[in-house]
Design an enzyme around this catalytic site. Structure first.
Site, PDB file in Angstrom:
ATOM      1  N   ASP A  70       6.699  -3.469   0.448  1.00 14.17           N
ATOM      2  CA  ASP A  70       6.896  -3.987  -0.986  1.00 14.17           C
ATOM      3  C   ASP A  70       8.084  -4.461  -1.180  1.00 14.17           C
ATOM      4  OD1 ASP A  70       6.324  -4.040  -3.654  1.00 14.17           O
ATOM      5  OD2 ASP A  70       5.852  -1.951  -3.974  1.00 14.17           O
ATOM      6  N   GLU A  89       6.300  -0.876 -13.499  1.00 12.92           N
ATOM      7  CA  GLU A  89       7.475  -0.287 -12.742  1.00 12.92           C
ATOM      8  C   GLU A  89       8.676  -0.018 -13.651  1.00 12.92           C
ATOM      9  OE1 GLU A  89       8.012  -3.140  -9.299  1.00 12.92           O
ATOM     10  OE2 GLU A  89       6.241  -4.183  -9.773  1.00 12.92           O
TER      11      GLU A  89
HETATM   12  C1  BGC Z   1       5.069  -3.893  -6.797  1.00 14.72           C
HETATM   13  C2  BGC Z   1       3.829  -4.296  -6.061  1.00 14.72           C
HETATM   14  C3  BGC Z   1       3.507  -5.572  -6.072  1.00 14.72           C
HETATM   15  C4  BGC Z   1       4.723  -6.568  -5.361  1.00 14.72           C
HETATM   16  C5  BGC Z   1       4.616  -7.913  -5.473  1.00 14.72           C
HETATM   17  C6  BGC Z   1       6.241  -4.996  -6.291  1.00 14.72           C
HETATM   18  O1  BGC Z   1       7.488  -4.824  -7.068  1.00 14.72           O
HETATM   19  O2  BGC Z   1       5.693  -2.689  -6.581  1.00 14.72           O
HETATM   20  O3  BGC Z   1       2.953  -3.442  -6.710  1.00 14.72           O
HETATM   21  O4  BGC Z   1       2.199  -6.130  -5.356  1.00 14.72           O
HETATM   22  O5  BGC Z   1       5.862  -6.213  -6.182  1.00 14.72           O
HETATM   23  O6  BGC Z   1       4.363  -8.697  -6.385  1.00 14.72           O
END
Ligand code: BGC
Length: 754
Positions: free
Chosen positions: A303, A515
C-alpha cells in the site's frame, strides 16, 4: 434422451477444449515471461517492481499534464513498471485518460525491451476517477443487496468503463473484515460477515476479470488490504490489531481464499500491524500463508509508502534501505513507493551486495510480467474509444440505479409512515439532504470525494430527487443543521417550516471521507444533528429518518422518536433517485443490513457473537435472559419491505449425517402481502456444542428472490462439510459430532452429525 446425451457430450468436449486452451495460453505466457526475464538486467527487473504516483511526473505549471523530462526519467532511467493514481485536479475524461496513457505507452516503447507500464487505479465503485463514469453504491451497499448477480454485473460495467479510461488494473475489491464499526473504511468493506464478504468478493472478481482478463472489457482486480487491516482495536485507521491466527484463519483468510479461487490477479498488503508485526514485514503472512499455502500466483503490491513507513512509522527498520530488504524478503513483489525512487536505488544495491537474492527478484518480476501478458498490455495498452459506446450510458446508469435500489435498507416503519403519499406536504431537511458528495463518499473523482457536487452536478441529490418527483414548489426544504457546527437559528427555521408539513424527511449522516481523515473519537451521530432530530421530534409529526453514512453512527438518543428509519449507506450517483422512489413506494425496498447497527458505544457485539458476550445479566439467568442483554439497535440482516413474507415448511433431507454427507435444505417463502417484492432469504447455522466456544449462529447461505403477491417459491440450499467446520486450537479446520440447528426466517430444524 439421445439429444440430452449428445448435448452433454458436446458440452464436455467444449469444456475440455476450453480448459486446454487456458492451459496452452498459460504455457505460452509462462514461456514468454521466462524469455523476457532472461534478457533483463538487474536494473530493469527492479524497475518493474517500482510503482510511482502519476502526479510526480506532472508539470507543476500545468496540473494534469506531464513534464516530458520527468516521465522520461521515470520510465527510461528508472525503468519503472507501474504508475498509479489520478492526475491533478482529479477525474480526467476518457479522452484525457487516453492522452495520458498514450504518453506513457510512447515512452515505454522507447525503452530497450518495450515492456508496457501497468497503470493501477482506485476504481472502487465504478470508474470513480473518470469524469462522466457510472458510479455505483460503495461496497457496504453492494453487500446490503444480497444479490451477487447484480453485484457482478456492476463490476462488469466498472471494468468496461475503467478500460474505456485506458486503465487495466483496479485496486478493488476491498476484502477487509472490520471488527470495529468506527473504522473510517467500514464502508469500503462488505460488512461484518465473512461468508457474505466471500460471496461478494467472488462476484466482484468475476465481474472485473470476466472470462478472459486480457479482453478489452476486463480489468485485473486487486484484493485489499491483506490482511487484518480492518480490525484495529482503536477503530482508527492504520493503528495496531491483535488477531489470534485462529481467528484470522476462521474469518479473514476465508475471504481471500474465495477471491483467489475466483482468479484474483493481485493483492495489496495492509498498512497495519498484527500482534506487533507490520504486515509488510511478515514473511509468515505474505510468503508462507499467501504465496505458499494458498498458492497465490499473482502480484503482491504494497500500500501507499508502506515500505518507507517500516522505517519512519513502524520503527522495525533502521533505514529506508533496511525497510526495502525486510519487505522484499517478506514476499513483496511491487512497491507503491510512490513519490520518489529510493526503493529502486536501494533494491539494486541490496541485490548487488548479496543481501537480497536474485531468486526473490525473479519471483516478483515473473509475477508482474505474467500479469502484463495476461492483460494483453503488450498488444493493447491504450483504449480505442470507439470500442466503448456504452461508457456512462443510460444502460449502465440503470444498473447503478438498480443496485442502489436493492441496497437501500428499510430498518423501521411504524404505523406505515412509509411509503409517502404524493399529496402529503413533505419537509426535506438535514445536513445530507442536498449533496452529491455525501451520497458518493470518498474515492469519488478525488481521494476524499470532496468535488462530487461539481463532477456529478447533473445527478440528483436527495432534495433534487424529491423536487423532480413532486415539482420544486411542492417540497419544503431547509438544511436544518450543519454536519458538525451547531446552529440554533437554523434548527428553529426547520422547526417553523416543519409546522406547515405533514411529514418530515430528516437526512442525517456523515461527511465524505476515507482513511485517517475519516477517523472519529465518538461513534454517536454528531451533536448538531442529534439536536435537530430532537427539536423536530417535539412537534409530534411523523419523521422519516434517512441515514446517509459510511458507518453506523449511533442514533439511540433519538431513534425511538423516529417513525421510520431508512439506511441508504453511500449509494452513489443514482442513490438520491433510488431513495426517493423507495420512499414513495415506486420501488419496494429489499436491502438487508450487512452489520449489526450498535445502540451503544460499549456494545459492539457482532451478530455471530459468542454466548458469553451477553453475560452481563448474571450467570444464574437462563439463556433467554442472556440473549436480552444483547440488543443492537438493528441486527445484522434487518431489512423490511412494503409487503410481508411468510416462511414455512423448512425441511432437511437428513436428520442424521456422516462426515461425508451434504445436507439439502428447503424452505417455502410466500409473499403474504399485497405488493410485489424481493426477499433476501438467509440461512443461519448453529453448531450447538463445540470444543471452541461456538458462535450463536453464522450465515451459511443466502439467495435473493422476487415474489408477486400471493406467490410462493421453494428455496433450496445445500450445506457441505466445510459449513460444519471451525478452526481449532491447532489451526486446523475440523467438525465435531453433535447437533446443528438450521434457521431460516422464524423456522428452525436440527440435524445430527454422527
Ligand atoms: C489506500 C489504498 C489505495 C492506495 C492507492 C492507500 O492510501 O489505503 O486502499 O488503493 O492508497 O491509492
Amino acid at each position: 434422451m439421445k439429444r440430452t446425451k449428445l448435448l452433454v457430450l458436446a458440452l464436455l468436449v467444449c469444456g475440455a477444449a476450453w480448459s486446454q486452451e487456458i492451459k496452452n495460453n498459460k504455457g505460452t505466457i509462462d514461456a514468454k515471461v521466462a524469455e523476457l526475464l532472461s534478457k533483463m538486467t538487474l536494473e530493469e527487473k527492479v524497475g518493474q517492481m517500482t510503482q510511482i504516483t502519476v502526479t510526480i511526473f506532472e508539470d507543476p505549471a500545468k496540473p494534469g499534464y506531464f513534464d516530458p523530462a520527468k516521465l522520461k526519467q521515470g520510465i527510461q532511467d528508472y525503468h519503472i513498471g507501474s504508475i498509479l493514481n489520478v492526475p491533478n485536479p482529479g477525474a480526467p475524461t476518457i479522452q484525457r485518460w487516453q492522452e495520458t496513457l498514450t504518453a506513457i505507452s510512447n515512452e515505454a516503447n522507447k525503452t530497450r525491451l518495450k515492456i508496457p507500464v501497468l497503470y493501477g487505479i482506485d476504481a472502487i465503485h465504478g470508474a470513480s476517477y473518470t469524469a462522466g463514469a457510472t458510479l455505483f453504491p460503495q461496497q457496504i451497499g453492494l453487500a446490503a443487496t444480497y444479490n451477487t448477480d447484480l453485484v457482478k454485473r456492476g463490476a462488469e460495467i466498472s471494468a468496461y468503463e475503467t478500460r474505456a479510461s485506458s486503465i487495466p488494473w483496479v485496486f478493488s475489491p476491498d476484502l477487509d473484515f472490520p471488527r470495529n464499526p468506527a473504522w473510517s473504511r467500514m464502508w469500503e468493506s462488505f460488512g461484518e460477515d465473512a461468508y457474505l464478504s466471500s460471496k461478494m468478493a467472488v462476484a466482484l472478481v468475476d465481474g472485473f476479470e470476466g472470462t478472459s482478463v486480457g479482453s478489452k472489457y476486463s480489468v485485473a482486480s486487486c484484493m485489499k488490504h491483506y490482511i487484518g487491516y480492518g480490525s484495529t482495536y482503536s477503530g482508527k485507521d492504520r493503528t495496531p490489531s491483535i488477531i489470534p491466527e485462529r481467528l484470522l484463519r476462521q474469518y479473514d483468510l476465508t475471504i481471500y481464499q474465495a477471491a483467489i479461487k475466483a482468479g484474483a490477479k493481485s493483492v495489496m498488503v495492509s498498512s497495519g500491524e498484527i500482534n506487533g508485526t507490520p504486515v509488510h514485514a511478515s514473511k509468515h503472512l505474505i510468503t508462507d500463508i499467501l504465496k505458499k499455502e494458498l498458492d497465490f500466483q499473482g502480484v503482491v503490491v504494497t500500500d501507499w509508502k508502506d515500505i518507507i513507513y517500516l522505517y519512519t512509522r513502524h520503527k522495525v527498520a533502521e533505514s529506508k534501505r533496511d525497510a526495502v530488504r525486510i519487505a522484499i524478503m517478506a514476499g513483496i513483489d511491487m512497491s507503491m513507493v510512490p513519490e520518489e525512487f529510493s526503493f529502486y536505488t536501494d533494491l539494486v544495491d541490496l541485490v548487488k551486495k548479496g543481501e537480497v537474492p536474485m531468486s526473490r527478484i525473479d519471483d516478483a518480476v515473473t509475477r508482474i510480467l505474467r500479469m502484463k501478458y495476461e492483460l494483453n498490455l503488450f498488444q493493447n495498452s491504450v483504449a480505442n474509444l470507439k470500442d466503448y459506446p456504452k461508457f456512462g450510458s443510460a444502460e449502465h446508469i440503470q444498473e447503478a440505479y438498480n443496485t442502489a435500489a436493492e441496497s437501500i435498507t428499510l430498518l423501521k416503519n411504524n404505523a406505515s409512515a412509509l411509503p409517502l403519499n404524493k399529496n402529503e406536504k413533505i419537509l426535506v431537511t438535514g445536513a445530507t439532504a442536498n449533496s452529491m458528495k455525501y451520497l458518493n463518499g470518498g474515492w469519488s473523482y478525488t481521494w476524499q470525494g470532496e468535488n462530487s457536487d461539481t463532477y456529478a452536478a447533473d445527478k440528483s441529490t436527495i432534495l433534487e430527487a424529491f423536487q423532480n418527483k413532486l415539482g420544486k414548489e411542492n417540497v419544503l426544504y431547509t438544511p436544518g443543521a450543519d454536519l458538525e457546527k451547531e446552529d440554533d437559528a437554523e434548527i428553529q427555521k426547520a422547526v417553523e417550516l416543519a409546522k406547515t408539513a405533514t411529514k418530515i424527511v430528516l437526512c442525517l449522516g456523515e461527511k465524505n471521507y476515507t482513511e485517517t481523515p475519516g477517523d472519529i473519537s465518538d461513534l454517536y451521530m454528531s451533536s448538531s444533528q442529534i439536536k435537530l432530530a430532537l427539536a423536530l421530534s417535539k412537534l409530534g409529526k411523523p419523521i422519516v429518518l434517512v441515514l446517509n453514512e459510511g458507518r453506523p453512527r449511533l442514533i439511540s438518543d433519538f431513534e425511538d422518536k423516529m417513525s421510520a428509519v431508512v439506511q441508504c449507506y453511500l449509494p452513489g450517483n443514482e442513490g438520491g433517485r433510488a431513495l426517493v422512489d423507495i420512499l414513495y413506494g415506486d420501488v419496494n425496498p429489499s436491502g438487508r443490513l450487512p452489520y449489526n447497527y450498535p445502540k451503544y458505544p460499549n456494545s459492539l457485539e457482532k451478530y455471530n457473537r459468542k454466548y458469553t458476550e451477553s453475560i452481563s445479566e448474571g450467570e444464574q439467568n437462563n439463556d433467554a435472559k442472556y440473549e436480552k442483554s444483547y440488543s443492537p439497535q438493528f441486527e445484522f440482516g434487518t431489512g423490511l419491505s412494503y409487503t410481508t413474507f411468510a416462511y414455512s415448511n423448512l425441511k432437511i433431507d437428513k436428520s442424521e449425517i456422516t462426515t461425508s454427507d451434504e445436507v439439502n435444505v428447503t424452505i417455502d417463502v410466500t409473499n403474504s402481502g399485497s405488493k410485489a417484492g424481493k426477499e433476501a432469504v438467509l440461512l443461519y447455522l448453529s453448531d450447538n456444542v463445540a470444543s471452541i466456544t461456538p458462535e450463536v449462529k453464522a450465515l451459511k447461505r443466502f439467495d435473493k428472490i422476487s415474489l408477486a403477491p400471493g406467490e410462493t417459491k421453494t428455496v433450496k440450499f445445500t450445506l457441505n462439510q466445510k459449513d460444519l467446520q471451525f478452526v481449532n486450537e491447532d489451526l486446523k479446520w475440523i467438525s465435531e459430532k453433535g447437533t446443528f440447528t438450521v434457521q431460516i426466517g422464524n423456522q428452525k430444524k436440527d440435524f445430527l452429525l454422527k
